[in-house]
Enzyme design. Structure first.
Site, mmCIF file in Angstrom:
data_model
loop_
_atom_site.group_PDB
_atom_site.id
_atom_site.type_symbol
_atom_site.label_atom_id
_atom_site.label_comp_id
_atom_site.label_asym_id
_atom_site.label_seq_id
_atom_site.Cartn_x
_atom_site.Cartn_y
_atom_site.Cartn_z
ATOM 1 N N LEU A 1 71.356 -38.206 77.353
ATOM 2 C CA LEU A 1 71.983 -38.032 78.672
ATOM 3 C C LEU A 1 71.505 -39.113 79.639
ATOM 4 O O LEU A 1 70.305 -39.441 79.672
ATOM 5 C CB LEU A 1 71.580 -36.658 79.231
ATOM 6 C CG LEU A 1 72.014 -36.330 80.659
ATOM 7 C CD1 LEU A 1 73.518 -36.104 80.735
ATOM 8 C CD2 LEU A 1 71.266 -35.089 81.170
ATOM 9 N N GLU B 1 72.282 -35.565 69.468
ATOM 10 C CA GLU B 1 73.417 -34.624 69.465
ATOM 11 C C GLU B 1 74.708 -35.351 69.075
ATOM 12 O O GLU B 1 75.524 -34.830 68.310
ATOM 13 C CB GLU B 1 73.552 -33.984 70.855
ATOM 14 C CG GLU B 1 72.351 -33.091 71.167
ATOM 15 C CD GLU B 1 72.383 -32.504 72.568
ATOM 16 O OE1 GLU B 1 72.617 -33.279 73.532
ATOM 17 O OE2 GLU B 1 72.170 -31.291 72.708
ATOM 18 N N GLY C 1 71.888 -29.943 75.764
ATOM 19 C CA GLY C 1 73.135 -29.394 76.303
ATOM 20 C C GLY C 1 74.351 -29.970 75.617
ATOM 21 O O GLY C 1 75.475 -29.624 75.935
ATOM 22 N N GLU D 1 63.451 -33.504 75.394
ATOM 23 C CA GLU D 1 63.786 -32.629 76.512
ATOM 24 C C GLU D 1 62.593 -31.759 76.909
ATOM 25 O O GLU D 1 62.336 -31.547 78.088
ATOM 26 C CB GLU D 1 64.985 -31.737 76.148
ATOM 27 C CG GLU D 1 66.322 -32.470 76.151
ATOM 28 C CD GLU D 1 66.675 -33.167 74.839
ATOM 29 O OE1 GLU D 1 65.770 -33.373 74.013
ATOM 30 O OE2 GLU D 1 67.852 -33.500 74.657
ATOM 31 N N ARG E 1 69.821 -48.385 77.454
ATOM 32 C CA ARG E 1 69.525 -47.854 76.108
ATOM 33 C C ARG E 1 70.665 -46.954 75.619
ATOM 34 O O ARG E 1 70.461 -45.955 74.957
ATOM 35 C CB ARG E 1 68.182 -47.115 76.077
ATOM 36 C CG ARG E 1 67.000 -47.962 76.556
ATOM 37 C CD ARG E 1 66.864 -49.251 75.755
ATOM 38 N NE ARG E 1 65.710 -50.049 76.169
ATOM 39 C CZ ARG E 1 65.775 -51.163 76.929
ATOM 40 N NH1 ARG E 1 66.955 -51.621 77.357
ATOM 41 N NH2 ARG E 1 64.683 -51.824 77.219
ATOM 42 N N ALA F 1 69.861 -43.235 74.009
ATOM 43 C CA ALA F 1 68.746 -42.535 74.667
ATOM 44 C C ALA F 1 69.157 -41.196 75.256
ATOM 45 O O ALA F 1 68.397 -40.604 76.025
ATOM 46 C CB ALA F 1 68.155 -43.434 75.761
ATOM 47 N N LEU G 1 69.951 -39.941 82.504
ATOM 48 C CA LEU G 1 69.089 -39.167 83.400
ATOM 49 C C LEU G 1 69.219 -39.636 84.850
ATOM 50 O O LEU G 1 69.033 -38.854 85.779
ATOM 51 C CB LEU G 1 67.629 -39.272 82.930
ATOM 52 C CG LEU G 1 67.341 -38.572 81.588
ATOM 53 C CD1 LEU G 1 65.968 -38.970 81.051
ATOM 54 C CD2 LEU G 1 67.439 -37.055 81.734
ATOM 55 N N ARG H 1 60.228 -33.601 79.047
ATOM 56 C CA ARG H 1 60.750 -33.985 80.361
ATOM 57 C C ARG H 1 61.109 -32.779 81.205
ATOM 58 O O ARG H 1 61.593 -32.906 82.317
ATOM 59 C CB ARG H 1 62.000 -34.857 80.205
ATOM 60 C CG ARG H 1 61.649 -36.212 79.688
ATOM 61 C CD ARG H 1 62.636 -37.294 79.960
ATOM 62 N NE ARG H 1 62.561 -38.234 78.844
ATOM 63 C CZ ARG H 1 61.547 -39.041 78.617
ATOM 64 N NH1 ARG H 1 60.545 -39.090 79.455
ATOM 65 N NH2 ARG H 1 61.540 -39.829 77.562
ATOM 66 N N GLY I 1 70.427 -36.371 73.741
ATOM 67 C CA GLY I 1 71.881 -36.356 73.541
ATOM 68 C C GLY I 1 72.333 -37.403 72.540
ATOM 69 O O GLY I 1 73.428 -37.284 71.969
HETATM 70 C C1 1HE Z 1 67.685 -44.604 80.857
HETATM 71 C C2 1HE Z 1 67.599 -43.639 79.833
HETATM 72 C C3 1HE Z 1 68.307 -42.418 80.013
HETATM 73 C C4 1HE Z 1 66.429 -45.348 79.256
HETATM 74 N N1 1HE Z 1 68.994 -42.252 81.146
HETATM 75 N N2 1HE Z 1 68.407 -44.380 81.966
HETATM 76 N N3 1HE Z 1 66.337 -38.634 76.510
HETATM 77 C C5 1HE Z 1 65.188 -39.197 76.893
HETATM 78 O O1 1HE Z 1 64.347 -38.554 77.496
HETATM 79 C C6 1HE Z 1 64.990 -40.642 76.493
HETATM 80 C C7 1HE Z 1 64.664 -41.503 77.692
HETATM 81 N N4 1HE Z 1 64.449 -42.884 77.283
HETATM 82 C C8 1HE Z 1 63.340 -43.314 76.615
HETATM 83 O O2 1HE Z 1 62.484 -42.521 76.219
HETATM 84 C C9 1HE Z 1 63.202 -44.794 76.381
HETATM 85 O O3 1HE Z 1 64.049 -45.469 77.297
HETATM 86 C C10 1HE Z 1 63.588 -45.260 74.959
HETATM 87 C C11 1HE Z 1 62.543 -44.755 73.941
HETATM 88 C C12 1HE Z 1 64.968 -44.775 74.553
HETATM 89 C C13 1HE Z 1 63.615 -46.803 74.919
HETATM 90 O O4 1HE Z 1 62.395 -47.321 75.439
HETATM 91 P P1 1HE Z 1 62.344 -48.818 75.978
HETATM 92 O O5 1HE Z 1 60.891 -49.110 76.294
HETATM 93 O O6 1HE Z 1 63.034 -49.731 75.033
HETATM 94 O O7 1HE Z 1 63.216 -48.870 77.320
HETATM 95 P P2 1HE Z 1 62.867 -48.340 78.798
HETATM 96 O O8 1HE Z 1 62.076 -49.395 79.525
HETATM 97 O O9 1HE Z 1 62.274 -46.979 78.779
HETATM 98 O O10 1HE Z 1 64.295 -48.230 79.431
HETATM 99 C C14 1HE Z 1 65.068 -49.362 79.770
HETATM 100 C C15 1HE Z 1 65.986 -48.996 80.911
HETATM 101 O O11 1HE Z 1 66.890 -47.985 80.470
HETATM 102 C C16 1HE Z 1 65.192 -48.375 82.078
HETATM 103 O O12 1HE Z 1 65.834 -48.721 83.275
HETATM 104 P P3 1HE Z 1 65.315 -49.937 84.202
HETATM 105 O O13 1HE Z 1 66.166 -49.846 85.423
HETATM 106 O O14 1HE Z 1 63.857 -49.663 84.444
HETATM 107 O O15 1HE Z 1 65.545 -51.185 83.389
HETATM 108 C C17 1HE Z 1 65.340 -46.898 81.823
HETATM 109 O O16 1HE Z 1 65.220 -46.120 83.011
HETATM 110 C C18 1HE Z 1 66.765 -46.828 81.279
HETATM 111 N N5 1HE Z 1 66.953 -45.632 80.468
HETATM 112 N N6 1HE Z 1 66.807 -44.144 78.845
HETATM 113 C C19 1HE Z 1 69.046 -43.224 82.078
HETATM 114 N N7 1HE Z 1 68.286 -41.447 79.077
HETATM 115 C C20 1HE Z 1 73.842 -32.898 77.535
HETATM 116 S S1 1HE Z 1 72.198 -32.671 77.783
HETATM 117 C C21 1HE Z 1 71.397 -33.863 76.804
HETATM 118 C C22 1HE Z 1 69.937 -33.797 77.069
HETATM 119 C C23 1HE Z 1 69.318 -35.160 77.077
HETATM 120 O O17 1HE Z 1 69.778 -36.061 76.415
HETATM 121 S S2 1HE Z 1 67.943 -35.357 78.091
HETATM 122 C C24 1HE Z 1 67.538 -37.079 77.863
HETATM 123 C C25 1HE Z 1 66.642 -37.237 76.691
#
Ligand code: 1HE
Length: 258
Positions: free
Chosen positions: A61, A111, A139, A131, A23, A59, A63, A134, A108
């Protein structure tokens, strides 16, 4: 394959987030690529489109990388400073960056979008700072850049009440500047970039570096800085033919349009 692909079309560079299976989550190498690209952009590049592969813009950072690296507090602070540096180069640089948003623009990813100058959003776009839910924190500059766009009070509410804004609500608070139908974001962003690439360089410099920086200044300093910039932009010799076109009533007429 690169996680950020760079293609040049005329005076416009198209940067594509290319990690759709994750994503388009941002890992350290992608932040490094942004930093390098915007550090000393090719002078022939006069505008940038930032777009994404797959149904989601970004999506946030990575994670998984965060989990696996298990960084210390200082290591994570340094990482955040790296994001800030790269995104500052975008926001305060003098190249207009037009974002084509769709799907998730979260954490992010929001951001990153907040460091761009024009945000075109497809109807599928949604905005969130998950954030809070979770147990992590922003950041990549959201407390400054996102809060200034949507107001700090709305940003706190978004995080505490775990709100996800749809595209209309995002537009209403300034996270998006234009809403387009799904599938039309890239073309519209490119059209805006192509037109902006034709502006005088010095004018884009004034608009992009001037307005962002002046809004960090006191009133007195800001007004002084504005006069300096205006002195530079308004005395650009290239401006004279443009004014002559206006006097001859040959310039495009201003009329209300998006
Ligand atoms: C990821 C990430 C990620 C997806 N890091 N791997 N950001 C978040 O908390 C957003 C996290 N992501 C989501 O809420 C959802 O993935 C989405 C709404 C963006 C999309 O949903 P969906 O149903 O289309 O996809 P999915 O099944 O959740 O994800 C598909 C794959 O992408 C899955 O991996 P797989 O191995 O199971 O196929 C997910 O784990 C992976 N994936 N998002 C890593 N973010 C400088 S500090 C900044 C602070 C932040 O940004 S904190 C993060 C906030």
């Amino acid at each position: 394959m690169a996680s950020i692909e760079i293609e040049t079309r005329g005076k416009v560079a198209i940067l594509t987030l290319n990690r759709p299976d994750r994503r388009n989550a941002l890992d350290e190498s992608m932040i490094g690529e942004f930093d390098r690209f915007f550090d000393r952009p090719d002078p022939a590049i006069r505008a940038v489109v930032l777009r994404a592969e797959g149904p989601h813009f970004c999506a946030g950072l990575d994670l998984r990388e965060h989990y696996e690296l298990n960084r210390s507090p200082v290591e994570f602070m340094r990482m955040c400073q790296g994001w800030h540096r790269a995104f500052d180069k975008m926001q305060f640089g003098s190249i207009p960056i037009i974002a084509a948003l769709k799907g998730a623009v979260v954490g992010g990813g929001l951001e990153l979008a907040a460091a761009t100058h024009v945000r075109v959003a497809e109807r599928s776009t949604f905005f969130a700072l998950p954030e809070g839910q979770r147990g992590v924190f922003t950041g990549g500059g959201a407390t400054v850049r996102v809060a200034r766009i949507m107001t700090p009070a709305r940003m706190i509410d978004m995080m505490i009440a775990a709100r996800t804004y749809d595209v209309q609500r995002g537009y209403d608070v300034g996270l998006a500047h234009e809403i387009v139908e799904d599938g039309e974001g890239d073309a519209r962003a490119f059209a805006i970039a192509e037109a902006a690439a034709e502006h005088y360089d010095v004018t884009n410099f004034g608009i992009l570096t001037g307005i962002s920086r002046i809004n960090d200044m006191s009133t007195t300093d800001g007004l002084f800085a504005e006069s300096l910039l205006a002195g530079m932009v308004m005395t650009n010799p290239d401006l004279r033919p443009s004014l002559e076109t206006f006097f001859a009533k040959q310039a495009p007429r201003l009329e209300p349009k998006g």
